[in-house]
Design a protein around this motif. Structure first.
Motif, PDB file in Angstrom:
ATOM      1  N   VAL A  12      17.755 -37.114  35.916  1.00 18.55           N
ATOM      2  CA  VAL A  12      17.845 -38.576  36.002  1.00 18.55           C
ATOM      3  C   VAL A  12      17.658 -39.077  37.425  1.00 18.55           C
ATOM      4  CG1 VAL A  12      19.327 -40.569  35.587  1.00 18.55           C
ATOM      5  CG2 VAL A  12      19.331 -38.663  33.976  1.00 18.55           C
ATOM      6  N   LYS A  13      18.370 -38.492  38.379  1.00 17.22           N
ATOM      7  CA  LYS A  13      18.319 -39.027  39.745  1.00 17.22           C
ATOM      8  C   LYS A  13      17.029 -38.676  40.469  1.00 17.22           C
ATOM      9  CE  LYS A  13      23.310 -39.344  40.467  1.00 17.22           C
ATOM     10  NZ  LYS A  13      24.486 -38.840  41.206  1.00 17.22           N
ATOM     11  N   PHE A  14      16.709 -37.388  40.539  1.00 15.28           N
ATOM     12  CA  PHE A  14      15.595 -36.993  41.384  1.00 15.28           C
ATOM     13  C   PHE A  14      14.260 -36.985  40.673  1.00 15.28           C
ATOM     14  CE2 PHE A  14      18.462 -34.516  44.524  1.00 15.28           C
ATOM     15  CZ  PHE A  14      18.932 -35.717  45.007  1.00 15.28           C
ATOM     16  N   ARG A  15      14.240 -36.892  39.373  1.00 12.37           N
ATOM     17  CA  ARG A  15      12.964 -36.963  38.660  1.00 12.37           C
ATOM     18  C   ARG A  15      12.629 -38.407  38.312  1.00 12.37           C
ATOM     19  NH1 ARG A  15      13.085 -34.314  33.025  1.00 12.37           N
ATOM     20  NH2 ARG A  15      14.036 -36.329  32.538  1.00 12.37           N
ATOM     21  N   ASP A  16      13.525 -39.056  37.571  1.00 11.38           N
ATOM     22  CA  ASP A  16      13.239 -40.414  37.117  1.00 11.38           C
ATOM     23  C   ASP A  16      13.307 -41.426  38.245  1.00 11.38           C
ATOM     24  OD1 ASP A  16      12.979 -39.282  34.638  1.00 11.38           O
ATOM     25  OD2 ASP A  16      14.968 -39.850  33.944  1.00 11.38           O
ATOM     26  N   LEU A  17      14.327 -41.313  39.097  1.00  9.10           N
ATOM     27  CA  LEU A  17      14.467 -42.275  40.182  1.00  9.10           C
ATOM     28  C   LEU A  17      13.364 -42.114  41.226  1.00  9.10           C
ATOM     29  CD1 LEU A  17      16.072 -44.609  41.246  1.00  9.10           C
ATOM     30  CD2 LEU A  17      17.705 -43.015  42.260  1.00  9.10           C
ATOM     31  N   LEU A  18      12.932 -40.883  41.456  1.00 14.22           N
ATOM     32  CA  LEU A  18      11.808 -40.688  42.375  1.00 14.22           C
ATOM     33  C   LEU A  18      10.532 -41.316  41.824  1.00 14.22           C
ATOM     34  CD1 LEU A  18      12.319 -37.094  43.770  1.00 14.22           C
ATOM     35  CD2 LEU A  18      11.815 -39.118  45.116  1.00 14.22           C
ATOM     36  N   GLY A  19      10.353 -41.211  40.506  1.00 15.06           N
ATOM     37  CA  GLY A  19       9.200 -41.874  39.897  1.00 15.06           C
ATOM     38  C   GLY A  19       9.239 -43.373  40.117  1.00 15.06           C
ATOM     39  N   LEU A  20      10.423 -43.956  39.984  1.00 16.59           N
ATOM     40  CA  LEU A  20      10.580 -45.389  40.234  1.00 16.59           C
ATOM     41  C   LEU A  20      10.292 -45.717  41.694  1.00 16.59           C
ATOM     42  CD1 LEU A  20      11.548 -48.251  39.423  1.00 16.59           C
ATOM     43  CD2 LEU A  20      13.851 -47.508  40.049  1.00 16.59           C
ATOM     44  N   ALA A  21      10.777 -44.881  42.601  1.00 13.65           N
ATOM     45  CA  ALA A  21      10.545 -45.125  44.024  1.00 13.65           C
ATOM     46  C   ALA A  21       9.050 -45.170  44.326  1.00 13.65           C
ATOM     47  CB  ALA A  21      11.229 -44.047  44.858  1.00 13.65           C
ATOM     48  N   ASN A  61       5.126 -26.876  57.934  1.00 15.42           N
ATOM     49  CA  ASN A  61       3.966 -26.568  57.085  1.00 15.42           C
ATOM     50  C   ASN A  61       3.561 -27.769  56.224  1.00 15.42           C
ATOM     51  OD1 ASN A  61       6.081 -26.706  55.301  1.00 15.42           O
ATOM     52  ND2 ASN A  61       5.840 -24.636  54.482  1.00 15.42           N
ATOM     53  N   GLY A  62       4.041 -28.943  56.628  1.00 10.60           N
ATOM     54  CA  GLY A  62       3.747 -30.150  55.861  1.00 10.60           C
ATOM     55  C   GLY A  62       4.779 -30.449  54.796  1.00 10.60           C
ATOM     56  N   HIS A  63       5.746 -29.565  54.608  1.00  9.72           N
ATOM     57  CA  HIS A  63       6.792 -29.758  53.621  1.00  9.72           C
ATOM     58  C   HIS A  63       8.155 -29.837  54.301  1.00  9.72           C
ATOM     59  CE1 HIS A  63       4.083 -29.287  50.260  1.00  9.72           C
ATOM     60  NE2 HIS A  63       3.639 -28.140  50.754  1.00  9.72           N
ATOM     61  N   ARG A  64       9.171 -30.117  53.492  1.00  7.54           N
ATOM     62  CA  ARG A  64      10.529 -30.213  54.003  1.00  7.54           C
ATOM     63  C   ARG A  64      11.408 -29.158  53.329  1.00  7.54           C
ATOM     64  NH1 ARG A  64      11.148 -34.825  56.860  1.00  7.54           N
ATOM     65  NH2 ARG A  64      13.439 -34.794  56.746  1.00  7.54           N
ATOM     66  N   GLY A  65      12.442 -28.734  54.047  1.00  2.95           N
ATOM     67  CA  GLY A  65      13.390 -27.786  53.505  1.00  2.95           C
ATOM     68  C   GLY A  65      14.739 -28.440  53.290  1.00  2.95           C
ATOM     69  N   LEU A  66      15.557 -27.791  52.457  1.00  4.51           N
ATOM     70  CA  LEU A  66      16.901 -28.271  52.147  1.00  4.51           C
ATOM     71  C   LEU A  66      17.900 -27.354  52.852  1.00  4.51           C
ATOM     72  CD1 LEU A  66      18.399 -30.377  50.298  1.00  4.51           C
ATOM     73  CD2 LEU A  66      18.528 -28.555  48.594  1.00  4.51           C
ATOM     74  N   GLN A  83      10.185 -28.767  45.407  1.00  5.47           N
ATOM     75  CA  GLN A  83       9.527 -29.038  46.676  1.00  5.47           C
ATOM     76  C   GLN A  83       8.908 -30.433  46.694  1.00  5.47           C
ATOM     77  OE1 GLN A  83       9.319 -26.781  49.578  1.00  5.47           O
ATOM     78  NE2 GLN A  83       9.085 -28.913  50.209  1.00  5.47           N
ATOM     79  N   GLU A  84       8.310 -30.836  45.592  1.00  8.44           N
ATOM     80  CA  GLU A  84       7.724 -32.174  45.515  1.00  8.44           C
ATOM     81  C   GLU A  84       8.785 -33.250  45.723  1.00  8.44           C
ATOM     82  OE1 GLU A  84       5.107 -34.951  42.404  1.00  8.44           O
ATOM     83  OE2 GLU A  84       6.056 -33.096  41.711  1.00  8.44           O
ATOM     84  N   GLN A  85       9.958 -33.059  45.140  1.00  6.25           N
ATOM     85  CA  GLN A  85      11.042 -34.021  45.311  1.00  6.25           C
ATOM     86  C   GLN A  85      11.552 -34.022  46.748  1.00  6.25           C
ATOM     87  OE1 GLN A  85      13.666 -32.492  42.326  1.00  6.25           O
ATOM     88  NE2 GLN A  85      12.745 -33.670  40.651  1.00  6.25           N
ATOM     89  N   LEU A  86      11.728 -32.839  47.316  1.00  6.94           N
ATOM     90  CA  LEU A  86      12.239 -32.727  48.682  1.00  6.94           C
ATOM     91  C   LEU A  86      11.367 -33.458  49.685  1.00  6.94           C
ATOM     92  CD1 LEU A  86      13.512 -29.067  49.163  1.00  6.94           C
ATOM     93  CD2 LEU A  86      14.809 -31.184  49.443  1.00  6.94           C
ATOM     94  N   ASP A  87      10.067 -33.428  49.465  1.00  4.59           N
ATOM     95  CA  ASP A  87       9.164 -34.054  50.421  1.00  4.59           C
ATOM     96  C   ASP A  87       9.362 -35.562  50.500  1.00  4.59           C
ATOM     97  OD1 ASP A  87       8.142 -31.577  51.020  1.00  4.59           O
ATOM     98  OD2 ASP A  87       6.375 -31.768  49.736  1.00  4.59           O
ATOM     99  N   LEU A  88       9.907 -36.174  49.451  1.00  2.76           N
ATOM    100  CA  LEU A  88      10.135 -37.619  49.450  1.00  2.76           C
ATOM    101  C   LEU A  88      11.593 -37.978  49.729  1.00  2.76           C
ATOM    102  CD1 LEU A  88       8.341 -40.157  48.926  1.00  2.76           C
ATOM    103  CD2 LEU A  88       9.264 -40.197  46.611  1.00  2.76           C
ATOM    104  N   LEU A  89      12.504 -37.032  49.557  1.00  3.14           N
ATOM    105  CA  LEU A  89      13.931 -37.315  49.707  1.00  3.14           C
ATOM    106  C   LEU A  89      14.380 -37.284  51.166  1.00  3.14           C
ATOM    107  CD1 LEU A  89      15.265 -35.214  46.720  1.00  3.14           C
ATOM    108  CD2 LEU A  89      15.760 -37.645  47.072  1.00  3.14           C
ATOM    109  N   ARG A  90      15.388 -38.120  51.460  1.00  3.71           N
ATOM    110  CA  ARG A  90      16.027 -38.108  52.772  1.00  3.71           C
ATOM    111  C   ARG A  90      17.541 -38.209  52.564  1.00  3.71           C
ATOM    112  NH1 ARG A  90      11.411 -37.182  53.288  1.00  3.71           N
ATOM    113  NH2 ARG A  90       9.977 -37.816  54.943  1.00  3.71           N
ATOM    114  N   PHE A  91      18.288 -37.481  53.425  1.00  2.00           N
ATOM    115  CA  PHE A  91      19.742 -37.436  53.315  1.00  2.00           C
ATOM    116  C   PHE A  91      20.352 -37.769  54.683  1.00  2.00           C
ATOM    117  CE2 PHE A  91      17.880 -34.196  50.471  1.00  2.00           C
ATOM    118  CZ  PHE A  91      18.286 -34.693  49.248  1.00  2.00           C
TER     119      PHE A  91
END
Length: 388
Positions: free
Chosen positions: A116-125, A146-151, A170-178
């Motif tokens: 719900v949060k990282f799949r659906d909400l990222l789609g909305l973002a 390498n163009g990507h982000r780590g957790l 990885q796709e979600q991580l690239d758009l997420l910020r904490f």
């Protein structure tokens, strides 16, 4: 690069802030607004007051939504409330109930974050043209070069929430910020007071959001009436010691409330949902040194297919309340398994085993999976780890 590692001025960077109505997510939205970002607040309504679980007395989602709206108004950002109740019920609550009835001890927060949060909400973002989705989790996200982000684990080990976010792709991580990854809770509350937010002293949520006061069995029985079967409490040596009202009332490692008497302290060692049996034994029977995983999410640099024959040195957590412990990750056909350097007690099927590249604050999350019921093996006198 701006403070979110995006090659735009803050004013030209749109950030969707996931706002739960709590202190942490509210401070994130206020921080980003003060830094000049184009912030849009979004709150997900995950259940309503008429739902069966809500009639059982779950926390007040309406108050949280009201608090999020007040914060958005106070800091001057647009705010939207989206009804995700049906998605939450299907993806999280129903799976939670089914997992318990199967003799597991699930973690609904992992499933909620993953779906719900990282799949659906990222789609909305993305639909809103956002460059990033920011949340109030205590975990860090950093560029890998390498163009990507780590957790990574949060700087404050007492607040670190990486255990609940291992399933992030990885796709979600690239758009997420904490933004709270380098902060502690006291600093967050101080900022909330500095921003003049009415929720600065709001208590942290302690229970699963849809489970009132930890009474998960009541919720499951409302969702799945008649699904739980009574059965026998059986000692590891085969003796029948008593009866129980359903495996959903028990979890691996439990000692109290077994309803049996005996000369030795007994613990729940295994749950056999198919035969409706609760298997108990002495404490030493709880220790395992091998854990098999399903539904693995891997975000490490080394492809799993290229792991060396003797595995990869890692650290793992088999409970959210435990520190990472030394282990090795090995291939097992098409899957993987974990060998623990020392036996761990209370390794419960349905819980997560999260894999890190080290055991300290700031360690990188390499992935994780769900602990499988049948293959959690008792620890041996000479752990298999020591033979590698």
């Amino acid at each position: 690069m701006n403070s979110l590692d995006i090659a735009k001025p803050p004013a030209a960077t749109r950030v969707v802030a996931a706002m739960s109505g709590g202190v942490d997510s509210s401070v994130v939205a206020a921080m980003l607004k003060r830094q000049g970002y184009d912030v849009v607040g979004v709150t997900l309504q995950l259940y309503d007051h008429g739902a069966a679980v809500h009639r059982a007395g779950a926390c007040c989602a309406g108050q949280d939504i009201h608090d999020a709206r007040r914060v958005a108004e106070a800091i001057g950002i647009p705010h939207y409330v989206l009804d995700y109740e049906s998605r939450f019920r299907d993806a999280v609550i129903e799976r939670f109930a089914e997992s318990y009835l199967a003799g597991e001890t699930p973690i609904p927060c992992v499933e909620c974050n993953r779906t719900v949060k990282f799949r659906d909400l990222l789609g909305l973002a993305r639909e809103l043209g956002a460059d990033a989705l920011a949340t109030g989790h205590y975990v860090a996200s950093r560029p890998l070069g390498n163009g990507h982000r780590g957790l990574f684990r949060a700087a404050d080990p007492n607040r670190d929430q990486s255990y609940f976010l291992y399933a992030t792709t990885q796709e979600q991580l690239d758009l997420l910020r904490f933004p709270l990854g380098e902060m502690d809770k006291a600093s967050t509350r101080a900022l909330a007071a500095e921003f003049g937010l009415a929720i600065a002293d709001k208590p942290d949520s302690q229970d699963i959001c849809f489970v009132p006061n930890g009474r998960y069995a009541e919720v499951i029985e409302r969702l799945k009436p008649g699904a739980s079967r009574p059965g026998e409490v059986v000692h590891l040596d085969g003796r029948v010691l008593g009866r129980h009202d359903g495996v959903l009332h028990y979890t691996v490692g439990q000692r109290r409330g077994l309803g049996i008497s005996g000369g030795e302290p007994l613990y729940v060692v295994r749950l056999d949902a198919e035969q409706a049996r609760v298997i108990v034994g002495p404490r030493e029977a709880l220790s395992v040194d091998r854990v098999d995983l399903r539904d693995l999410n891997w975000i490490g640099d080394v492809p799993l297919a290229e792991l060396p024959a003797d595995g990869l040195a890692v650290a793992v957590r088999v409970r959210s309340t435990r520190a990472p412990r030394e282990a090795r990750l090995l291939r097992d056909g098409d899957g993987v398994h974990i060998l623990l350097a020392q036996g761990e007690e209370g390794v419960s099927p349905g819980q997560a085993c999260v894999i890190y590249d080290g055991d300290g604050p700031g360690a990188r999350v390499l992935g994780g999976g769900v602990i499988m019921p049948a293959l959690a093996r008792p620890a041996t006198a000479t752990p298999a780890y020591a033979t590698l």
